[in-house]
Design an enzyme around this catalytic site. Structure first.
Site, short mmCIF file in Angstrom:
data_model
loop_
_atom_site.label_atom_id
_atom_site.label_comp_id
_atom_site.label_asym_id
_atom_site.label_seq_id
_atom_site.Cartn_x
_atom_site.Cartn_y
_atom_site.Cartn_z
N GLU A 132 0.83 -1.20 0.00
CA GLU A 132 0.00 0.00 0.00
C GLU A 132 0.87 1.26 0.00
O GLU A 132 2.08 1.18 0.29
CB GLU A 132 -0.93 -0.01 1.21
CG GLU A 132 -1.90 -1.16 1.17
CD GLU A 132 -2.98 -1.11 2.23
OE1 GLU A 132 -3.88 -1.98 2.19
OE2 GLU A 132 -2.94 -0.20 3.10
N PRO A 133 0.28 2.43 -0.31
CA PRO A 133 1.08 3.65 -0.39
C PRO A 133 1.90 3.92 0.87
O PRO A 133 3.02 4.42 0.79
CB PRO A 133 0.02 4.74 -0.62
CG PRO A 133 -1.09 4.04 -1.34
CD PRO A 133 -1.12 2.66 -0.76
N GLY A 136 4.53 -0.76 3.38
CA GLY A 136 5.37 -1.62 2.56
C GLY A 136 5.82 -2.84 3.32
O GLY A 136 5.33 -3.95 3.13
N GLN A 278 46.43 -5.68 -13.77
CA GLN A 278 46.11 -6.41 -12.55
C GLN A 278 44.84 -5.90 -11.87
O GLN A 278 44.03 -6.69 -11.37
CB GLN A 278 47.30 -6.35 -11.58
CG GLN A 278 48.51 -7.13 -12.05
CD GLN A 278 49.66 -7.08 -11.06
OE1 GLN A 278 49.57 -6.47 -10.01
NE2 GLN A 278 50.76 -7.73 -11.41
N GLU A 362 9.73 -7.08 -2.61
CA GLU A 362 9.54 -8.46 -2.11
C GLU A 362 10.33 -8.68 -0.83
O GLU A 362 10.95 -9.74 -0.64
CB GLU A 362 9.96 -9.48 -3.18
CG GLU A 362 9.36 -9.18 -4.55
CD GLU A 362 8.17 -10.05 -4.89
OE1 GLU A 362 7.82 -10.92 -4.08
OE2 GLU A 362 7.60 -9.83 -5.96
#
Length: 383
Positions: A132-133, A136, A278, A362
Site C-alpha cells: 500500500e502507499p 510496505g 592487474q 519483495e
C-alpha cells in the site's frame, strides 16, 4: 566463464529449460529491451502469449495448463529472464508466483478453472495487490478493507507499486476484514476498480508499475479466496516470488559480468587491453567469485525446495545474499566500462538501476536481515 561449472549440476530437463529461455530472450527481448527501458515501455500483451507457449507462466504449478516443472527449472528460467531485464522476470514472477499461485493455493475450484488455464497461456494477465502507499514492509497493518453487505463484499482502499497493474485482467487483492486478512479475485473493469501507472521511474522502466484504487467495489461472495485467512496467505505467495528473485539476480549479475569481460578484452589503454592490467583482473575475479557463490546458493535452495525441505529463512538468505552480490557486480562492471558503462549501448547501467529496486521489493534488505537475525537469535526485532 563459469569457473565452478555450476550448470553441470543441472539435469537434462533443466538445461533444456535454460536453452529454451535463452533462445526466446535472444529473439524476442534482447534486441529491443534497451529501447523499452529508455521509453518506459513493456509489451505485456505481446510477450504474454509467447511466454505462455513456452510454459513459463506458472511453470512450477500443477494442472490447469501449467507445466508442473521443478523448482530448479523455474529458478533457471528466472535467471535467464533476468539476464535480459529484471522487468521481464518480474512480469513472469508476478503472473506465476504471485497471482497464479494465490489462486492455485487458496482459490476455489471455480476460480482455478476460470483463471488459471488462461493465465498459463498468457491470454489473461494478473497482478497481486498487497503493498500500500504507506504500508510496505508491514503488510499486516494494511488499510485496504472489505466488509460484508448481504452476501456481497464491499472493497475499499488502495495498493501501490503493483507490477502489471494496469494491464492485468485480474487482480488478487488482500484486504482486512472482520474475519482477518482475506484475498479477493477482482476482475479488471469491475465498477469502482481503477488503475493508474507510475511514471518518472529510473529503475524497472521496462515494466508496468501501477496504483490500484478500490472505491466501494462490490464483489460477489465467490470472489473471496476460500482457502486461507490471515497474513500467511500473501506471505506464502511472496515466498514463491522471492525464490525466483534469488535466481534472477544471478542472471542480472552475469549479464553485467559478461559485458565487463568482453569490454576488458577489447578496450585498449596504454597500448594493451585493459583486461591485461592487474586491477582490472582483480575486479573480474571478484565478480566471478560472487556469481559462483550466488549460483551455488540458488541451486542449493532450489534442491531443498524440490525436496520439500526449504524454509522461509533459507529463501531470505538467498534473496539477501544474491541481490546484494549482483548489485556489487553491476557496480564493479560499470567501473570497468568507464563512461561507456552509463549508456544503454551496454546492459550494465540498466541492470544496475533495476537491481536497486530488486534490493528493496519483495522484502527489503533490512527485512530479510531481520528474518535471519531472528533465526540466529530466536528474538524478533521487527518492532
Amino acid at each position: 566463464m563459469d569457473v565452478l561449472r555450476v550448470d553441470d549440476q543441472l539435469t537434462d530437463e533443466e538445461r533444456m529449460v535454460r536453452d529454451s529461455v535463452r533462445a526466446l530472450v535472444a529473439e524476442k527481448v534482447a534486441p529491443y529491451v534497451a529501447d523499452w527501458f529508455e521509453r518506459g515501455h513493456f509489451p505485456a500483451r505481446e510477450l504474454g502469449p509467447e511466454l505462455g507457449k513456452l510454459g513459463l507462466l506458472g511453470m512450477h504449478l500443477q494442472g490447469y495448463g501449467c507445466a508442473g516443472l521443478s523448482a530448479v527449472a523455474y529458478g533457471v528460467a528466472c535467471r535467464e529472464l533476468e539476464a535480459a531485464d529484471s522487468g521481464l522476470r518480474s512480469f513472469v514472477s508476478v503472473q506465476g508466483s504471485l497471482a497464479m499461485t494465490g489462486i492455485h493455493k487458496y482459490g476455489s475450484a471455480e476460480q482455478k478453472s476460470e483463471w488459471l488455464p488462461r493465465m498459463a497461456a498468457g491470454e489473461a494477465l494478473g497482478c497481486f495487490g498487497l503493498t500500500e502507499p504507506d504500508r510496505g514492509s508491514d503488510p499486516g497493518d494494511m488499510r485496504t478493507h472489505a466488509r460484508r453487505d448481504g452476501s456481497d463484499w464491499i472493497l475499499n482502499g488502495a495498493k501501490m507499486w503493483i507490477t502489471n497493474g494496469s494491464v492485468a485482467d485480474v487482480a488478487v487483492v488482500w484486504a482486512r476484514t472482520d474475519e482477518g486478512i482475506r484475498g479477493f479475485v477482482v476482475p479488471a473493469g469491475t465498477p469502482g476498480f481503477t488503475t493508474s501507472d507510475i511514471h518518472q521511474k529510473l529503475s524497472l522502466r521496462a515494466s508496468v508499475t501501477s496504483e490500484l484504487v478500490f472505491d466501494d467495489v462490490r464483489l460477489p461472495a465467490d470472489a473471496v479466496l476460500p482457502g486461507v485467512t490471515g497474513l500467511k496467505g500473501p506471505l506464502g505467495c511472496l515466498s514463491e516470488a522471492r525464490y525466483g528473485i534469488l535466481w534472477g539476480a544471478v542472471g542480472a549479475g552475469r549479464a553485467c559480468y559478461e559485458a565487463a569481460v568482453d569490454y576488458a578484452k577489447t578496450r585498449e589503454q596504454f597500448g594493451r587491453p585493459i583486461g591485461g592490467f592487474q586491477l582490472t583482473q582483480e575486479k573480474l575475479a571478484w565478480m566471478e567469485v560472487a556469481l559462483g557463490q550466488a549460483g551455488l546458493v540458488a541451486l542449493h535452495v532450489g534442491r531443498l525446495k524440490d525436496a520439500g525441505e526449504v524454509i522461509p529463512q533459507q529463501v531470505s538468505f538467498g534473496k539477501l545474499a544474491n541481490v546484494r552480490a549482483a548489485l556489487d557486480v553491476a557496480r564493479q562492471a560499470r567501473t570497468v566500462l568507464g563512461a561507456n558503462g552509463i549508456t544503454l549501448e551496454y546492459p550494465v547501467i540498466r541492470h544496475m538501476n533495476n537491481l536497486e529496486s530488486v534490493l528493496t521489493y519483495e522484502g527489503t534488505q533490512e527485512i530479510h536481515t531481520l528474518v535471519l537475525g531472528q533465526a540466529i537469535t530466536g528474538i524478533p526485532a521487527y518492532r
